[in-house]
Design a protein around this motif. Structure first.
Motif, PDB file in Angstrom:
ATOM      1  N   GLN A  68       0.832  -1.205   0.000  1.00  0.00           N
ATOM      2  CA  GLN A  68       0.000   0.000   0.000  1.00  0.00           C
ATOM      3  C   GLN A  68       0.869   1.259   0.000  1.00  0.00           C
ATOM      4  O   GLN A  68       0.588   2.204  -0.745  1.00  0.00           O
ATOM      5  CB  GLN A  68      -0.918  -0.006   1.212  1.00  0.00           C
ATOM      6  CG  GLN A  68      -2.037  -1.023   1.144  1.00  0.00           C
ATOM      7  CD  GLN A  68      -2.871  -1.045   2.409  1.00  0.00           C
ATOM      8  OE1 GLN A  68      -2.363  -0.839   3.507  1.00  0.00           O
ATOM      9  NE2 GLN A  68      -4.155  -1.290   2.270  1.00  0.00           N
ATOM     10  N   VAL A 159      -5.250  -1.388  -2.338  1.00  0.00           N
ATOM     11  CA  VAL A 159      -4.016  -0.845  -2.936  1.00  0.00           C
ATOM     12  C   VAL A 159      -4.371   0.178  -4.018  1.00  0.00           C
ATOM     13  O   VAL A 159      -3.758   1.256  -4.108  1.00  0.00           O
ATOM     14  CB  VAL A 159      -3.154  -1.987  -3.508  1.00  0.00           C
ATOM     15  CG1 VAL A 159      -1.982  -1.425  -4.321  1.00  0.00           C
ATOM     16  CG2 VAL A 159      -2.632  -2.878  -2.382  1.00  0.00           C
ATOM     17  N   VAL A 162      -5.523   3.375  -2.333  1.00  0.00           N
ATOM     18  CA  VAL A 162      -4.373   4.143  -1.839  1.00  0.00           C
ATOM     19  C   VAL A 162      -3.704   4.888  -2.990  1.00  0.00           C
ATOM     20  O   VAL A 162      -3.279   6.042  -2.840  1.00  0.00           O
ATOM     21  CB  VAL A 162      -3.372   3.220  -1.126  1.00  0.00           C
ATOM     22  CG1 VAL A 162      -2.087   3.966  -0.788  1.00  0.00           C
ATOM     23  CG2 VAL A 162      -3.977   2.652   0.156  1.00  0.00           C
TER      24      VAL A 162
END
Length: 256
Positions: A68, A159, A162
């Protein structure tokens, strides 16, 4: 729009920092696998009565935070590097619609991070299961391998979120350092502070923090929070929308 997406994809893959970050994530997969191997070796050496108190954490869960963070850094640099080099002026001359430019960049970066994140997380998952074999994983791992697939998919989606947050913060701040610090704060500092809060507030606030949403979205028993999957998905979408909205506003109303 197709040509704009192709242009942004060419920019992303032609920057050396993209490949450095992907290499760093590959190194993180190796490190997570080695930590799992070390944990298994220690577990094997323990007497049976102590093994239950020494759980071996799943490799992919050790891997998620660095994946991340790397996605956030890559996303930040995808936009702030253009401000640093001055190429943003050429991009805005070629694409006067600033919202369309940011949307294309966000889509390409998020798509690339989603694909790369899933590849690395599944690689960590496969490596960890190969190392651990049929040993019990301890209380932190309560599902068989097929039950982990929703968790892996939700982690991959987190992910990508982010990455969207990184693009938005990069466009809003125009500073690599400031945006990376902000991403790191969302991923690490805020959860640490929330854990210090008294009573039910730690759980209430912790359940809406970015690192804890993947488990809740997957409905995993070990999730840190009590949000139902639709609510967790809504909070993830809100993170992306707020960040991209802030970045789009700054890009539209501020001079390049």
């Amino acid at each position: 729009m197709t040509a704009l997406l192709a242009s942004e994809w060419l920019k992303l893959r032609s920057v050396r920092s993209t490949w450095y970050i992907l290499g760093l994530v590959a190194f993180a997969v190796l490190c997570a696998a080695l930590l799992t191997l070390q944990g298994v070796n220690v577990w094997d050496a323990l007497p049976p009565e102590r093994r239950a108190r020494f759980p071996v954490p799943p490799t992919e869960r050790m891997l998620l935070p660095p994946v991340q963070l790397c996605a956030g850094v890559l996303a930040v640099m995808a936009i702030t590097s253009e401000y640093a080099t001055g190429t943003i002026r050429g991009s805005l001359t070629a694409v006067p619609r600033r919202g369309a430019l940011l949307a294309a960049k966000a889509a390409v970066v998020a798509g690339a991070c989603l694909a790369a994140g899933l590849v690395f997380l599944f690689a960590g998952f496969a490596a960890g299961r190969a190392i651990i074999g049929d040993r019990p994983m301890g209380p932190g791992h309560v599902a068989p391998a097929p039950g982990e697939i929703p968790m892996l998919l939700a982690s991959g989606l987190s992910v990508a979120v982010v990455a969207l947050v990184g693009v938005g913060l990069g466009a809003a701040t125009r500073s690599t350092a400031a945006a990376v610090v902000a991403v790191g704060g969302l991923l690490f500092a805020l959860p640490a502070v929330a854990g210090l809060l008294p009573g039910p507030w730690a759980g209430r606030i912790g359940s809406v923090l970015l690192p804890n949403l993947a488990g809740q979205l997957a409905g995993h028993p070990s999730a840190a929070g009590d949000l139902p999957p639709p609510a967790a998905l809504g909070v993830l979408a809100a993170y992306a929308a707020i960040a991209i909205g802030a970045g789009g506003t700054a890009l539209t109303w501020r001079d390049a």
